[in-house]
Design a protein around this motif. Sequence first.
Motif, PDB file in Angstrom:
ATOM      1  N   SER A  11      14.730  20.504  13.221  1.00  0.00           N
ATOM      2  CA  SER A  11      15.204  19.686  12.108  1.00  0.00           C
ATOM      3  C   SER A  11      14.140  18.598  11.951  1.00  0.00           C
ATOM      4  N   ASP A  37      14.388  24.229  20.268  1.00  0.00           N
ATOM      5  CA  ASP A  37      14.948  24.842  19.057  1.00  0.00           C
ATOM      6  C   ASP A  37      14.870  26.362  19.225  1.00  0.00           C
ATOM      7  N   ARG A  42       9.457  26.305  13.374  1.00  0.00           N
ATOM      8  CA  ARG A  42       9.830  24.914  13.069  1.00  0.00           C
ATOM      9  C   ARG A  42       9.535  24.016  14.260  1.00  0.00           C
TER      10      ARG A  42
HETATM   11  P1  NAD Z   1      18.593  22.101   9.735  1.00  0.00           P
HETATM   12  O1  NAD Z   1      19.180  23.477   9.667  1.00  0.00           O
HETATM   13  O2  NAD Z   1      17.444  21.748   8.850  1.00  0.00           O
HETATM   14  O3  NAD Z   1      18.102  21.823  11.234  1.00  0.00           O
HETATM   15  C1  NAD Z   1      18.881  22.165  12.324  1.00  0.00           C
HETATM   16  C2  NAD Z   1      18.004  22.812  13.398  1.00  0.00           C
HETATM   17  O4  NAD Z   1      18.892  23.337  14.380  1.00  0.00           O
HETATM   18  C3  NAD Z   1      17.123  23.993  12.918  1.00  0.00           C
HETATM   19  O5  NAD Z   1      15.778  23.769  13.255  1.00  0.00           O
HETATM   20  C4  NAD Z   1      17.693  25.187  13.673  1.00  0.00           C
HETATM   21  O6  NAD Z   1      16.725  26.155  14.006  1.00  0.00           O
HETATM   22  C5  NAD Z   1      18.288  24.521  14.903  1.00  0.00           C
HETATM   23  N1  NAD Z   1      19.276  25.330  15.614  1.00  0.00           N
HETATM   24  C6  NAD Z   1      20.221  26.157  15.120  1.00  0.00           C
HETATM   25  N2  NAD Z   1      20.917  26.723  16.123  1.00  0.00           N
HETATM   26  C7  NAD Z   1      20.403  26.241  17.278  1.00  0.00           C
HETATM   27  C8  NAD Z   1      20.706  26.440  18.655  1.00  0.00           C
HETATM   28  N3  NAD Z   1      21.674  27.269  19.037  1.00  0.00           N
HETATM   29  N4  NAD Z   1      19.989  25.773  19.567  1.00  0.00           N
HETATM   30  C9  NAD Z   1      18.995  24.937  19.198  1.00  0.00           C
HETATM   31  N5  NAD Z   1      18.655  24.713  17.913  1.00  0.00           N
HETATM   32  C10 NAD Z   1      19.354  25.349  16.956  1.00  0.00           C
HETATM   33  O7  NAD Z   1      19.796  21.098   9.530  1.00  0.00           O
HETATM   34  P2  NAD Z   1      19.769  19.531   9.136  1.00  0.00           P
HETATM   35  O8  NAD Z   1      19.888  19.368   7.685  1.00  0.00           O
HETATM   36  O9  NAD Z   1      18.639  18.863   9.828  1.00  0.00           O
HETATM   37  O10 NAD Z   1      21.135  19.068   9.800  1.00  0.00           O
HETATM   38  C11 NAD Z   1      21.351  19.176  11.197  1.00  0.00           C
HETATM   39  C12 NAD Z   1      22.709  18.595  11.555  1.00  0.00           C
HETATM   40  O11 NAD Z   1      22.690  17.180  11.400  1.00  0.00           O
HETATM   41  C13 NAD Z   1      23.850  19.089  10.680  1.00  0.00           C
HETATM   42  O12 NAD Z   1      24.995  19.291  11.473  1.00  0.00           O
HETATM   43  C14 NAD Z   1      24.078  17.954   9.706  1.00  0.00           C
HETATM   44  O13 NAD Z   1      25.387  17.948   9.208  1.00  0.00           O
HETATM   45  C15 NAD Z   1      23.809  16.787  10.619  1.00  0.00           C
HETATM   46  N6  NAD Z   1      23.503  15.511   9.953  1.00  0.00           N
HETATM   47  C16 NAD Z   1      23.974  14.407  10.589  1.00  0.00           C
HETATM   48  C17 NAD Z   1      23.739  13.168  10.051  1.00  0.00           C
HETATM   49  C18 NAD Z   1      24.244  11.960  10.793  1.00  0.00           C
HETATM   50  O14 NAD Z   1      23.998  10.835  10.389  1.00  0.00           O
HETATM   51  N7  NAD Z   1      24.974  12.131  11.910  1.00  0.00           N
HETATM   52  C19 NAD Z   1      23.009  13.037   8.866  1.00  0.00           C
HETATM   53  C20 NAD Z   1      22.507  14.182   8.247  1.00  0.00           C
HETATM   54  C21 NAD Z   1      22.754  15.426   8.819  1.00  0.00           C
END
Ligand code: NAD
Length: 474
Positions: A11, A37, A42
């Motif tokens: 991410s 990851d 990525r």
């Molecule tokens: P994204 O899909 O761009 O990134 C998530 C990453 O997780 C990817 O690189 C993916 O390959 C990885 N991933 C998936 N399964 C995995 C596993 N089993 N083990 C390790 N890595 C794994 O998503 P994003 O837009 O960056 O969002 C990520 C999370 O953050 C979401 O749940 C989103 O809702 C949350 N989020 C939280 C906030 C906050 O303030 N708390 C703000 C925005 C987004």
Amino acid sequence: MFKVAIVGAGSAVFSLRIISDFTKILEFKDVEICLMDIDESRLNSTYILANKLNEEMGAKLKFKTTTNLEEAIDGARFVINTAMAGGHDYLEKVRKIGEKWGYYRGIDSQEFNMVSDYYTISNFNQLDLFLKVARLVEEKGEKDAWLLQAANPVFEGTTLILRNVPINMVGFCHGHYGVHRLAEVIGLDISKLDWQVAGVNHGIWLNRFLYDGKDGYKVIDEWIGNNVYEPKHPFDDQLSLAAIDMYKFYGQMPIGDTVRNSSWKYNYDLETKKKWYGKFGGADSQIGWKWYQNNIKEITETINKLANFVSMNPNIKLLDYNTYKDYMNNEIFKEEIESIINPKKFSGEQHVPFIDSIVNNKKQRFVVNILNNGAIEGIDNDVAVEIPAWVDSSGIHPEQIMPKLSERVIKYYLKPRIMRMEMALEAFTKGDINVLKELLFRDPRTRSEEQVEGVLNEIMNLPENAKMREYYKR
Ligand code: NAD
């Protein structure tokens, strides 16, 4: 010095924000950061940019990468979980199935649960991953290791983990910055504010708002009486008509994503959403969410492109945007990278300052998700609440919530929202599909039992949900 694991480090924007924050705190010279990851490409992009940033900032962080969760968490003192099982594509697939069965914006978009990537009914894999990470922190992390939860659903996830795994854990969200946005729109100087928010994640309310020592709500009321706000983008909803209407009903202002997490009144269809959230229909309409998805896709692609560019041109200076700006040509990314490369500016994510407070005993204020334990009157102790707290090396010290949340916020907003969380977690922990069905029977979009059976079957039959299917069949 100590080890940090970032789970879901691909991410990229999130990881770069976190990593850049680490490079800006002098005390963090020898920290080992393990980037984990399942997506190697990525992960590699994050690794290249992290090392470059580290070198140019003069920090001495040590980066490693792995696709193995156990290896990442082994010996870590802090684990930051930002992973999203299945990613946005999975959520979109599930949303489409929901719409096919008559659930506009998906079966998980329900009363007080409208945030589009906050799945609770159909996100079995995400909750499963949360528990797996937490148990590994318990088994393999350093003694008294911390889990910092960033991935959604933060409310369900924090409650689930803190009820079941005996570790140090805190959930973070940036929703409370809605207070700053509110002040900015109505023209207030943030340094003169005395504010508090309280509630549950994506359900927080402005219980205290003093401006220069006086009642700041009077200023809000005056602004509302004389202005109508036009959103600049779909997430720009802090002073939308929906927010103001919620304020009038509940007696306190909803903050951040709480404005999205509203009742059916504002969400029946796109036309209704536009009436209350402005021309885009808010963040969670088909227009708003498409905009968001395009943005993150573009940013992810730009980051990969930049990582490639850096590996082919090792002499470019990441800290000098002018040297690669023509190559990037992306306005959204420009803002992001300018903040990342500014040595004096922190990302606003709370994770690294929190670690700084714990490790270096720097007393700072945060808005945290932790078990209630009496902080908000009228809410059970074992429910994760989002409240302001002071943190130092002795841990998290919640502020006294003063004045209290309004009776309507507690009774008509938080309690029904907590009930949904309880049902989602009971279904998940006991493997009882009937609890999920009951959630849907209470949904005004449901017209028949066939609809409930049909939508759940189709979601459970997705290849990604094989484990969920087996689990609920037992
Ligand atoms: P994204 O899909 O761009 O990134 C998530 C990453 O997780 C990817 O690189 C993916 O390959 C990885 N991933 C998936 N399964 C995995 C596993 N089993 N083990 C390790 N890595 C794994 O998503 P994003 O837009 O960056 O969002 C990520 C999370 O953050 C979401 O749940 C989103 O809702 C949350 N989020 C939280 C906030 C906050 O303030 N708390 C703000 C925005 C987004």
